[in-house]
Design a protein around this motif. Sequence first.
Motif, mmCIF file in Angstrom:
data_model
loop_
_atom_site.group_PDB
_atom_site.id
_atom_site.type_symbol
_atom_site.label_atom_id
_atom_site.label_comp_id
_atom_site.label_asym_id
_atom_site.label_seq_id
_atom_site.Cartn_x
_atom_site.Cartn_y
_atom_site.Cartn_z
ATOM 1 N N GLU A 165 0.950 -1.339 0.019
ATOM 2 C CA GLU A 165 0.064 0.162 0.107
ATOM 3 C C GLU A 165 0.882 1.283 0.177
ATOM 4 O OE1 GLU A 165 -3.083 -0.013 3.144
ATOM 5 O OE2 GLU A 165 -3.603 -1.714 2.436
ATOM 6 N N ALA A 166 2.017 1.218 0.717
ATOM 7 C CA ALA A 166 2.689 2.363 0.808
ATOM 8 C C ALA A 166 3.299 2.604 -0.435
ATOM 9 C CB ALA A 166 3.965 2.217 1.851
ATOM 10 N N PHE A 167 4.093 1.417 -1.149
ATOM 11 C CA PHE A 167 4.556 1.591 -2.556
ATOM 12 C C PHE A 167 3.362 1.973 -3.686
ATOM 13 C CE2 PHE A 167 8.268 -0.806 -1.498
ATOM 14 C CZ PHE A 167 9.045 -0.174 -2.021
ATOM 15 N N ASP A 168 2.031 1.617 -3.616
ATOM 16 C CA ASP A 168 1.099 2.032 -4.437
ATOM 17 C C ASP A 168 0.705 3.455 -4.235
ATOM 18 O OD1 ASP A 168 1.074 -0.316 -5.583
ATOM 19 O OD2 ASP A 168 -0.567 -1.269 -4.500
ATOM 20 N N GLY A 169 0.823 3.955 -3.055
ATOM 21 C CA GLY A 169 0.274 5.416 -2.643
ATOM 22 C C GLY A 169 1.398 6.439 -3.421
ATOM 23 N N ASP A 170 2.365 5.917 -4.046
ATOM 24 C CA ASP A 170 3.451 6.850 -4.544
ATOM 25 C C ASP A 170 3.098 6.965 -6.270
ATOM 26 O OD1 ASP A 170 5.860 8.317 -4.848
ATOM 27 O OD2 ASP A 170 6.814 6.639 -5.762
ATOM 28 N N ARG A 171 2.285 6.003 -6.690
ATOM 29 C CA ARG A 171 2.052 5.985 -8.140
ATOM 30 C C ARG A 171 0.790 7.035 -8.255
ATOM 31 N NH1 ARG A 171 2.032 -0.509 -8.714
ATOM 32 N NH2 ARG A 171 4.058 -0.536 -8.330
#
Length: 148
Positions: free
Chosen positions: A142-148
């Motif tokens: 979720e943290a990585f997807d929040g960057d996109r």
Amino acid sequence: MDSTTSDSADQQSTSASEPLPTTAKQLDPIDQPARPLGAKRFALQAQRHRHSVAAWRSALTRRAAGGAGRIITSADGTLAFAVIRIAKGLMVERRHWPAAGLRVAQTMVFDDVGGFDRWCDTDPLRFGNPQLHAQLRREGHEAFDGDR
């Protein structure tokens, strides 16, 4: 002369086969097992452990709050992860504080999801606490997807 020679040889062989007397080794007081703790001493030690764990946990909480991260804690409270999104990718801080033994703090920075997944796949936590492992993996994605 032959009989005396054979008698002395028999005595030597008999004495060689007899066990030598053993002496009991006395333990040095430092090598003896520890005495069990009394009730008051045990309560004091448990109280000190609770206070030190609380201080350790508060440092982890401040770090996660400053980086807008999440904290994931095991059911028994001895293991905690702070998952924090940073400019370079993802920072995961792992803190383990067992009731007895060494405390361990590890901080890892992952540049991409692939590195985070590889670390998750090799972490022994997936066997010891699969629910916490799944939650950690979810929070990281979720943290990585929040960057996109």
